[in-house]
Design an enzyme around this catalytic site. Structure first.
Site, short mmCIF file in Angstrom:
data_model
loop_
_atom_site.label_atom_id
_atom_site.label_comp_id
_atom_site.label_asym_id
_atom_site.label_seq_id
_atom_site.Cartn_x
_atom_site.Cartn_y
_atom_site.Cartn_z
N THR A 174 -18.12 -40.87 36.59
CA THR A 174 -19.45 -40.57 36.06
C THR A 174 -19.38 -40.28 34.57
O THR A 174 -20.28 -40.60 33.81
CB THR A 174 -20.04 -39.33 36.79
OG1 THR A 174 -19.90 -39.52 38.19
CG2 THR A 174 -21.50 -39.14 36.46
N SER A 208 -14.88 -31.60 31.09
CA SER A 208 -16.12 -30.85 31.24
C SER A 208 -15.92 -29.49 31.92
O SER A 208 -15.16 -28.67 31.44
CB SER A 208 -17.14 -31.70 31.99
OG SER A 208 -18.38 -31.07 32.00
N HIS A 209 -16.54 -29.33 33.08
CA HIS A 209 -16.53 -28.04 33.76
C HIS A 209 -15.32 -27.88 34.69
O HIS A 209 -15.20 -26.86 35.35
CB HIS A 209 -17.82 -27.92 34.57
CG HIS A 209 -18.06 -29.14 35.41
ND1 HIS A 209 -18.49 -30.33 34.86
CD2 HIS A 209 -17.86 -29.38 36.71
CE1 HIS A 209 -18.57 -31.24 35.80
NE2 HIS A 209 -18.19 -30.70 36.94
N ASP A 239 -20.68 -24.78 29.70
CA ASP A 239 -19.48 -25.20 30.43
C ASP A 239 -18.33 -25.49 29.47
O ASP A 239 -18.41 -25.21 28.28
CB ASP A 239 -19.79 -26.42 31.30
CG ASP A 239 -20.02 -27.67 30.48
OD1 ASP A 239 -20.45 -27.55 29.32
OD2 ASP A 239 -19.74 -28.77 30.99
N ASP A 275 -17.07 -28.07 27.90
CA ASP A 275 -17.25 -28.86 26.68
C ASP A 275 -18.63 -28.67 26.05
O ASP A 275 -18.99 -29.39 25.12
CB ASP A 275 -17.01 -30.34 26.97
CG ASP A 275 -18.00 -30.90 27.99
OD1 ASP A 275 -18.44 -30.13 28.86
OD2 ASP A 275 -18.33 -32.09 27.92
N ASP A 329 -21.81 -29.03 27.12
CA ASP A 329 -23.02 -29.84 27.31
C ASP A 329 -23.91 -29.32 28.43
O ASP A 329 -25.07 -29.70 28.53
CB ASP A 329 -22.68 -31.34 27.52
CG ASP A 329 -21.75 -31.58 28.69
OD1 ASP A 329 -21.32 -30.60 29.33
OD2 ASP A 329 -21.43 -32.76 28.95
N ARG A 330 -23.39 -28.41 29.27
CA ARG A 330 -24.24 -27.87 30.35
C ARG A 330 -24.82 -26.52 29.96
O ARG A 330 -24.29 -25.83 29.08
CB ARG A 330 -23.40 -27.67 31.62
CG ARG A 330 -22.93 -28.97 32.20
CD ARG A 330 -22.25 -28.75 33.53
NE ARG A 330 -21.94 -30.06 34.10
CZ ARG A 330 -21.73 -30.28 35.38
NH1 ARG A 330 -21.76 -29.29 36.25
NH2 ARG A 330 -21.47 -31.49 35.81
N THR A 388 -27.45 -40.80 38.44
CA THR A 388 -26.72 -39.64 37.94
C THR A 388 -25.78 -40.04 36.81
O THR A 388 -25.12 -41.06 36.88
CB THR A 388 -25.91 -39.05 39.11
OG1 THR A 388 -26.83 -38.53 40.05
CG2 THR A 388 -24.98 -37.94 38.65
N GLU A 431 -30.79 -33.34 34.10
CA GLU A 431 -30.22 -33.50 35.43
C GLU A 431 -30.19 -32.15 36.12
O GLU A 431 -30.08 -31.10 35.47
CB GLU A 431 -28.79 -34.03 35.33
CG GLU A 431 -28.68 -35.40 34.72
CD GLU A 431 -27.28 -35.96 34.91
OE1 GLU A 431 -27.08 -36.67 35.91
OE2 GLU A 431 -26.39 -35.68 34.09
N GLU A 432 -30.19 -32.20 37.45
CA GLU A 432 -30.13 -30.96 38.23
C GLU A 432 -28.81 -30.22 38.04
O GLU A 432 -28.70 -29.04 38.36
CB GLU A 432 -30.35 -31.25 39.72
CG GLU A 432 -29.50 -32.36 40.33
CD GLU A 432 -28.01 -32.14 40.34
OE1 GLU A 432 -27.61 -31.01 40.65
OE2 GLU A 432 -27.28 -33.09 40.03
N LYS A 457 -26.05 -34.45 26.91
CA LYS A 457 -26.77 -33.23 27.23
C LYS A 457 -26.22 -32.14 26.31
O LYS A 457 -25.12 -32.27 25.78
CB LYS A 457 -26.66 -32.87 28.70
CG LYS A 457 -25.26 -32.84 29.25
CD LYS A 457 -25.32 -32.67 30.76
CE LYS A 457 -23.94 -32.69 31.38
NZ LYS A 457 -23.66 -33.94 32.07
N ARG A 497 -22.29 -34.62 47.85
CA ARG A 497 -23.36 -33.76 47.36
C ARG A 497 -24.62 -34.06 48.16
O ARG A 497 -24.99 -35.22 48.34
CB ARG A 497 -23.64 -34.01 45.88
CG ARG A 497 -22.44 -33.85 44.97
CD ARG A 497 -22.89 -33.63 43.52
NE ARG A 497 -21.82 -33.82 42.56
CZ ARG A 497 -20.84 -32.93 42.32
NH1 ARG A 497 -20.79 -31.82 43.01
NH2 ARG A 497 -19.92 -33.17 41.40
C1 G1P Z 1 -21.60 -34.50 37.85
C2 G1P Z 1 -23.09 -34.24 37.91
C3 G1P Z 1 -23.82 -35.20 37.01
C4 G1P Z 1 -23.25 -35.12 35.58
C5 G1P Z 1 -21.75 -35.29 35.61
C6 G1P Z 1 -21.13 -35.07 34.25
O1 G1P Z 1 -21.32 -35.80 38.29
O2 G1P Z 1 -23.56 -34.33 39.22
O3 G1P Z 1 -25.19 -34.92 37.03
O4 G1P Z 1 -23.83 -36.09 34.76
O5 G1P Z 1 -21.16 -34.37 36.52
O6 G1P Z 1 -21.35 -33.78 33.76
P1 G1P Z 1 -20.84 -36.16 39.79
O7 G1P Z 1 -19.60 -35.32 40.05
O8 G1P Z 1 -21.96 -35.71 40.69
O9 G1P Z 1 -20.61 -37.62 39.79
ZN ZN Z 2 -19.66 -30.73 30.42
#
Ligand code: G1P
Ligand code: ZN
Length: 544
Positions: free
Chosen positions: A18, A113-114, A278, A280, A282-283, A345, A364-365, A377, A497
């Site tokens: 993603t 990221s997170h 988070d 990096d 962006d969240r 997504t 995004e949620e 983001k 999910r």
């Molecule tokens: C997850 C989030 C998605 C976001 C992505 C990157 O991806 O659900 O909205 O854009 O992280 O931060 P997923 O693990 O669901 O593919």
């Molecule tokens: Zn991130």
């Protein structure tokens, strides 16, 4: 500059998900692994000779080593300039801005990221194109294809570069510039929001705040902007020093991973505003005293109030949300008669709509919100938007949210994640859902009548591309929805999910616990996918 060509062994697992290629550090540390992926990207990209590349990351373990390797490969492949964040640090939104501001050819962002960081945790790399946004799917697929046949890579023999000192140096025809990680971003934020008004509200005590940087990249940004520029006390920034292992935290801003902030915000001593970001940057998670704002509601509220913010005073062109994000923002768009787009997504799908000026805000949620100002983001941007809004409306977060629900109704929402499940099980679930989905329309389950059921396939109206298999969605006559999809960012097993939402127009029923308000739909979701039954898990791993 002496350039060597190294014969390499090919890897077959370099498929970006993603949001870029994410793997355990030990995978990235395999011989030639990172080199191969970077060379595969450069092999696919056309005509960058002499142009500039932005490089920076969230400071996690392996960030500095990776940057040294990337510098040498970028130099060998003919980039003319490398623009690198001091200490190797750039938040994802800051990197996006810097690519745009300096007209760079693109950028490499190093982050998972997170996901947790450290020697035994995750690392990641993502390529962003010259609009500042993540490379589109056709590019990431091409990187993967190239990586599967790559035989060698080019690398320049260069000494280790000092990443800590701001300044420019030239090595033959290559210019390497180390820039302050925060300056450009901070200037951009000042141009969007009313800093004087926010500062006043902080100084006169109307806004008290706590921001949790989770020992990740936003520490530097939050200290400069919230403390130095907006006058919040130093104690307003928690965990503000970026650490290579993020202090052992899971830097995902939600009620579970940012529970210290959540506990504070639900306590007697809560400040009026709380937020977290988070790994990096962006969240974002937004809270008020005694209230958590779901990301889907946050997007809708920002859209409904955008004209109160200097940057958006003339109104919004349109809005967009990812498919599993609640329909709250759709109601705002309908009310203001502006278009609302539904994308798969992942932030990369917003890029074309933003570039074509079809939308101004999107989200995004998964705790992601953003706008025209960059192509990622942006966590701190969302925080500043909320601070500006609170200062302008002179209302608490709770008052703003409740008033929004009274006006538009409440989209009660929750996401249930089942993490690190055996992928055989999740694949079987997907196969079974694909079968069921064709027969569900018209069926009745208690109070819920299925209006439509399908597998989401996105047609990009700007570039004409199609992205299939983007999750199963079941919509009911009363506006409720259940969505199933597999995560594309995990590094262990598979993650299912389940996204559940129900519209509640009745004000007297707005203050319910979402898990209770959604219980029938939650049971129905299990009936469709049988994840509990198949895994023996009694509960989801994470509920947001
Ligand atoms: C997850 C989030 C998605 C976001 C992505 C990157 O991806 O659900 O909205 O854009 O992280 O931060 P997923 O693990 O669901 O593919
Ligand atoms: Zn991130």
């Amino acid at each position: 500059m002496h350039i060597k060509t190294i014969l390499t062994q090919t890897y077959h697992d370099q498929n970006p998900g993603t949001s870029g290629l994410r793997k355990k550090v030990s995978v990235f540390k395999q011989q030639h692994y990172l080199e191969n992926f970077v060379q595969s990207i450069f092999d696919v990209l056309p005509n960058f000779q002499g142009k500039s590349l932005v490089i920076g990351g969230d400071g996690r373990y392996f960030n500095r080593e990776a940057i040294q390797i990337i510098i040498k490969i970028a130099a060998a492949n003919g980039f003319g300039e490398l623009i690198i964040g001091q200490n190797g640090i750039l938040s994802t939104p800051a990197a996006s801005h810097i690519i745009r501001k300096y007209g760079a050819f693109g950028g490499l962002i190093l982050s998972a990221s997170h996901n947790p960081a450290g020697e035994h945790e995750d690392f990641g790399i993502k390529y962003n194109v010259n609009n500042g946004g993540p490379a589109p799917e056709k590019d990431t697929l091409a990187f993967f294809e190239r990586s599967k046949v790559l035989e060698n890579y080019k690398i320049a023999e260069l000494p280790e570069l000092n990443l800590d000192e701001i300044g420019t140096q030239e090595i033959d025809s290559l210019k390497i510039t180390i820039i302050d990680s925060v300056n450009d971003y901070e200037e951009l934020m000042q141009s969007l929001f009313d800093f004087d008004l926010i500062k006043q509200s902080i100084q006169n005590g109307f806004i008290t705040l706590s921001f949790d940087a989770m020992s990740a990249v936003t520490g530097n940004y939050a200290k400069r902007i919230l403390v130095e520029m907006l006058g919040a006390p130093e104690s307003a920034v928690q965990n503000g020093t970026p650490l290579e292992d993020f202090g052992g935290h899971h830097p995902d801003p939600n009620l579970i991973h940012a529970h210290e902030l959540a506990d504070l915000m639900f306590s007697e001593n809560a400040p009026t505003f709380g937020a977290a970001s988070d790994g990096d940057g962006d969240r974002n998670m937004i809270m008020g005293k005694g209230i958590f704002v779901t990301p889907s509601d946050s997007l809708a509220i920002l859209a409904a109030n955008a004209t109160l913010i200097p940057a958006y005073a003339t109104g919004l062109k349109g809005v967009a949300r990812s498919m599993p994000t609640s329909q709250a923002v759709d109601r705002v768009a309908a009310n203001y008669k502006i278009p609302c787009y539904e994308t798969p997504t992942g932030w990369k799908f917003f890029g074309n709509l933003l570039d074509a000026d079809k939308i101004t805000l999107c989200g995004e949620e998964s705790f992601g919100t953003g706008s025209q100002h960059v192509r990622e983001k942006d966590g701190l941007w969302a925080v500043l938007f909320w601070l500006n809004l609170i200062a302008r409306r002179r209302q608490s977060v709770e008052e703003i949210v409740h008033e929004h629900w009274r006006k538009f109704g409440r989209d009660i929402y929750s996401r249930h994640d089942y993490e690190a499940v055996d992928s055989k099980v999740t694949n079987a679930i997907m196969v079974s859902l694909r079968k069921q989905i064709t027969t569900l329309a018209g069926q009745v389950f208690g109070d819920f009548i299925v209006k439509y059921a399908n597998e989401f396939c996105y047609h990009d109206s700007i570039d004409g591309s199609t992205s299939a298999n983007q999750g199963f969605r079941i919509g009911f006559e009363n506006g409720s929805r259940i969505v199933f999809r597999l995560s594309g960012t995990g590094t262990v097993g598979a993650t299912l999910r389940i996204y559940i939402e129900r519209f509640e127009p009745d004000v007297s029923k707005h203050h319910q616990d979402p898990q209770i308000a959604l219980s029938e739909l939650i049971e129905l979701a299990e009936q469709f996918c049988k994840i509990k039954q198949l895994t023996g898990l009694a509960e989801p791993t994470v509920i947001t």
